[in-house]
Design an enzyme around this catalytic site. Structure first.
Site, short mmCIF file in Angstrom:
data_model
loop_
_atom_site.label_atom_id
_atom_site.label_comp_id
_atom_site.label_asym_id
_atom_site.label_seq_id
_atom_site.Cartn_x
_atom_site.Cartn_y
_atom_site.Cartn_z
N HIS A 173 -3.80 -4.73 -0.47
CA HIS A 173 -3.42 -5.32 0.82
C HIS A 173 -3.52 -6.85 0.74
O HIS A 173 -4.61 -7.40 0.85
CB HIS A 173 -4.36 -4.83 1.93
CG HIS A 173 -4.13 -3.43 2.35
ND1 HIS A 173 -3.21 -3.09 3.31
CD2 HIS A 173 -4.69 -2.27 1.93
CE1 HIS A 173 -3.22 -1.77 3.48
NE2 HIS A 173 -4.10 -1.25 2.64
N GLU A 227 -2.74 -8.92 2.99
CA GLU A 227 -3.20 -9.43 4.30
C GLU A 227 -4.71 -9.32 4.47
O GLU A 227 -5.29 -9.90 5.39
CB GLU A 227 -2.46 -8.73 5.44
CG GLU A 227 -2.94 -7.34 5.80
CD GLU A 227 -2.44 -6.23 4.89
OE1 GLU A 227 -2.63 -5.05 5.24
OE2 GLU A 227 -1.85 -6.54 3.82
N CYS A 280 0.84 -1.21 0.00
CA CYS A 280 0.00 0.00 0.00
C CYS A 280 0.88 1.26 0.00
O CYS A 280 1.66 1.45 -0.92
CB CYS A 280 -1.02 -0.02 1.14
SG CYS A 280 -2.38 1.16 0.86
#
Length: 204
Positions: free
Chosen positions: A185, A187, A76
């Site tokens: 992202h 995650e 990011c």
């Protein structure tokens, strides 16, 4: 994982641990310099992230790691700061300048770009191996909309993955030797993001 005051890092730590890595969250210069792989997260404003990064000499850590061929992954705003500069609300901030290019506001009817999106993966990608057609989770208002690095065949050209939002095309990921980065992202990207992190961890 480099800790320089950028947001809640627990979800990213857990995701990389699940990918098979032993993770240390640190702002220590030597620990970050000597790790097998360094993940640089980032949320919020470009200028604030760069200020936090400079406070722990993060730009020097990244530069020295890359000079020695040691892997770095930016996520990011952690990807955005790798470029030459960022422009937000008329404020121009110098980045780490590992790649030429400007981080600027996305030119789309609806900003921020928030949610799941497909990506256009180049042939030969290691990062997206097996997940080329998956969707990933984005949340951002700024991106690099023009890739300007030309290697003229002197070195292996970076692999650039693109995405599109509201008719505007932007860089979604870059694979450039030891330096890798994603605008989305991983995650927060479910199974696809987990597979991407596994691919990165296995490459270390």
């Amino acid at each position: 994982m480099l800790d320089y005051g950028s947001g809640n890092l627990r979800s990213a730590v857990r995701a990389v641990e699940r990918a098979g890595a032993e993770v240390t969250l640190t702002g220590d210069f030597d620990a970050a310099l000597n790790a097998d792989g360094l993940l640089v997260p980032g949320v919020g404003a470009y200028a604030a992230c760069m200020a936090g990064l400079r406070a722990v000499k993060g730009e020097r850590i990244i530069g020295r790691r890359l000079a020695g061929g040691r892997p770095v992954l930016g996520i990011c705003v952690g990807m955005q700061v790798l470029f030459e500069r960022g422009v937000e609300h008329g404020v121009e901030t110098e980045g780490c300048d590992e790649w030429p290019g400007v981080v600027e506001r996305i030119q789309a009817p609806v900003v921020p770009h928030m949610g799941w999106n497909t990506v256009d993966v180049p042939t030969g990608s290691t990062l997206f191996d097996g997940i080329e057609d998956e969707r990933f989770y984005f949340v951002h208002s700024y991106a690099v909309r023009d890739w300007t690095l030309e290697t003229n065949d002197r070195t292996r050209p970076p692999l650039v993955t693109w995405a599109e939002h509201g008719g505007d095309r932007f860089v979604a990921a870059v694979e450039n030797g030891p330096l890798t980065a994603t605008q989305f992202h991983p995650e927060k990207s479910g199974d696809a993001g987990a597979a991407l992190l596994r691919n990165w961890v296995q490459s270390l």
